[in-house]
Design an enzyme around this catalytic site. Structure first.
Site, PDB file in Angstrom:
ATOM      1  N   LEU A   1       0.826  -1.214   0.000  1.00 34.06           N
ATOM      2  CA  LEU A   1       0.000   0.000   0.000  1.00 34.06           C
ATOM      3  C   LEU A   1       0.862   1.267   0.000  1.00 34.06           C
ATOM      4  O   LEU A   1       0.420   2.336   0.421  1.00 34.06           O
ATOM      5  CB  LEU A   1      -0.962  -0.014   1.193  1.00 34.06           C
ATOM      6  CG  LEU A   1      -2.002  -1.142   1.144  1.00 34.06           C
ATOM      7  CD1 LEU A   1      -2.875  -1.159   2.397  1.00 34.06           C
ATOM      8  CD2 LEU A   1      -2.887  -1.037  -0.108  1.00 34.06           C
TER       9      LEU A   1
ATOM     10  N   ASP B   1       5.094   4.128  -7.767  1.00 37.52           N
ATOM     11  CA  ASP B   1       4.664   4.300  -6.368  1.00 37.52           C
ATOM     12  C   ASP B   1       4.961   5.702  -5.854  1.00 37.52           C
ATOM     13  O   ASP B   1       4.079   6.391  -5.343  1.00 37.52           O
ATOM     14  CB  ASP B   1       5.370   3.275  -5.463  1.00 37.52           C
ATOM     15  CG  ASP B   1       4.884   1.859  -5.707  1.00 37.52           C
ATOM     16  OD1 ASP B   1       4.187   1.629  -6.712  1.00 37.52           O
ATOM     17  OD2 ASP B   1       5.219   0.971  -4.903  1.00 37.52           O
TER      18      ASP B   1
HETATM   19  C1  MEV Z   1       4.858  -2.169  -6.524  1.00 31.85           C
HETATM   20  O1  MEV Z   1       3.986  -1.365  -5.736  1.00 31.85           O
HETATM   21  C2  MEV Z   1       4.517  -2.036  -7.982  1.00 31.85           C
HETATM   22  C3  MEV Z   1       5.361  -2.893  -8.924  1.00 31.85           C
HETATM   23  O2  MEV Z   1       4.805  -2.704 -10.235  1.00 31.85           O
HETATM   24  C4  MEV Z   1       6.822  -2.495  -8.905  1.00 31.85           C
HETATM   25  C5  MEV Z   1       7.087  -1.128  -9.537  1.00 31.85           C
HETATM   26  O3  MEV Z   1       6.241  -0.595 -10.256  1.00 31.85           O
HETATM   27  O4  MEV Z   1       8.187  -0.620  -9.285  1.00 31.85           O
HETATM   28  C6  MEV Z   1       5.254  -4.371  -8.593  1.00 31.85           C
END
Ligand code: MEV
Length: 313
Positions: free
Chosen positions: A105, A151
């Site tokens: 999250l 993120d």
């Molecule tokens: C992680 O929250 C999201 C992923 O796509 C990794 C990234 O985008 O760096 C799994």
């Protein structure tokens, strides 16, 4: 009394496109109502980072003598101080909030952005938007290795965004027709984001054509998801969540716990559900326009954490 230098950042949920986004496909993510806040105070023995709500009895990291268990956190804190151009100042940062740690999250992105905003307030010079994203990428890299940037971008902007690595700019805001009613549920992860991304990379490198096809499909679902969000097509969104979940399962990043949470949500009235974030346990999101309490109670009854929330509005 003068107020302490402070910074805050929300957590995030990925609505579409996690993992495929690392391979250049579009993704959709939004800020979450829960987040982290950081405050700074003078500490002659600093720099020091305190996180009272993490770990069994809270964490305290002093850069002079980082504990063995806190290596990544100490390195990320040091990276934030360096990115803020502060060296090793006599300061203690306290980071707190209601965001669950390490379940997908956005806790590490919120960690980065909240601390960087707080350090900018401490040095009395805010980051530019681009400067904050660059600095947050350096801090995130400590936790995630080959992160797409999704993120920390959504956490820094705090809105619902389309994101695609390699585009300039990489992100564009999405105008939601209505707030999206969601249930978010989570459980401890079986591996880190770094492990999930690295594991998929091994499978991708061994069977490039098949995985590229999966990523193409996931990217198309993200584009169709944007149309559904802009039209306010909540039931269409649910179908797209289910399809995205099937593809994430095919990518090998969904665990038994993810599948159980998704199944419980669907059985109790969700219009669709998928994991959110890197998977391997962690969090799921479900579209639940009516009686979200039923879904939350069913998930909690099965031993998972769950909340009802809304994206946008
Ligand atoms: C992680 O929250 C999201 C992923 O796509 C990794 C990234 O985008 O760096 C799994």
């Amino acid at each position: 009394m003068s107020s302490l230098p402070a910074g805050a950042a929300p957590g995030k949920i990925i609505l579409f496109g996690e993992h495929a986004v690392v391979y250049g496909r579009p993704a959709v993510a939004a800020a979450l109502g829960h987040g982290l806040g950081a405050t700074a105070e003078r500490d002659p023995l600093g720099p020091c980072l305190r996180i009272p709500s993490w770990g069994k009895s809270g964490l305290e990291v002093r850069l002079q003598a980082p504990g063995k268990d806190f290596d990544a956190i100490a390195r990320a804190f040091a990276a934030a101080l360096d990115a803020a151009g502060l060296g090793r100042p006599p300061v203690a940062i306290t980071l707190d909030g209601e965001l669950p740690l390490g379940v997908g999250l956005g806790s590490s992105a919120a960690f980065a952005v909240a601390i960087l905003r707080c350090l900018a307030a401490y040095r009395r010079e805010p980051f530019t938007s681009e400067g904050l994203l660059e600095a947050a990428a350096l801090v995130e890299a400590v936790f995630h290795g080959n992160a797409s940037g999704l993120d920390h971008t959504v956490v820094a902007h705090g809105a619902c965004l389309r994101f695609q690595r390699g585009l300039d700019p990489a992100f564009a805001p999405i105008a939601l027709a209505h707030p999206v009613p969601l249930v978010v549920a989570w459980t401890p992860r079986e591996g880190s984001t770094r492990d999930a991304v690295a594991g998929l990379q091994v499978r991708h490198d061994a069977h490039r054509v098949w995985y590229e096809r999966l990523f193409d499909h996931i990217g198309q679902l993200a584009e169709e998801g944007i149309v559904a969000l802009e039209k306010g097509d909540i039931s269409g969104l649910g179908v797209l969540f289910d399809l995205n979940q099937g593809l994430l399962n095919a990518c090998g990043v969904s665990s038994l716990a993810n599948e159980r949470m998704v199944g419980i949500a669907r059985r109790h009235g969700a219009l669709g559900a998928k994991l959110t974030g890197a998977g391997m346990g962690g969090a799921i999101i479900a579209v639940v326009p009516e009686q979200p309490r039923r879904v939350v109670d069913a998930l909690r009854g099965a031993g998972f954490d769950a909340i009802a929330t809304r994206v946008g509005g």
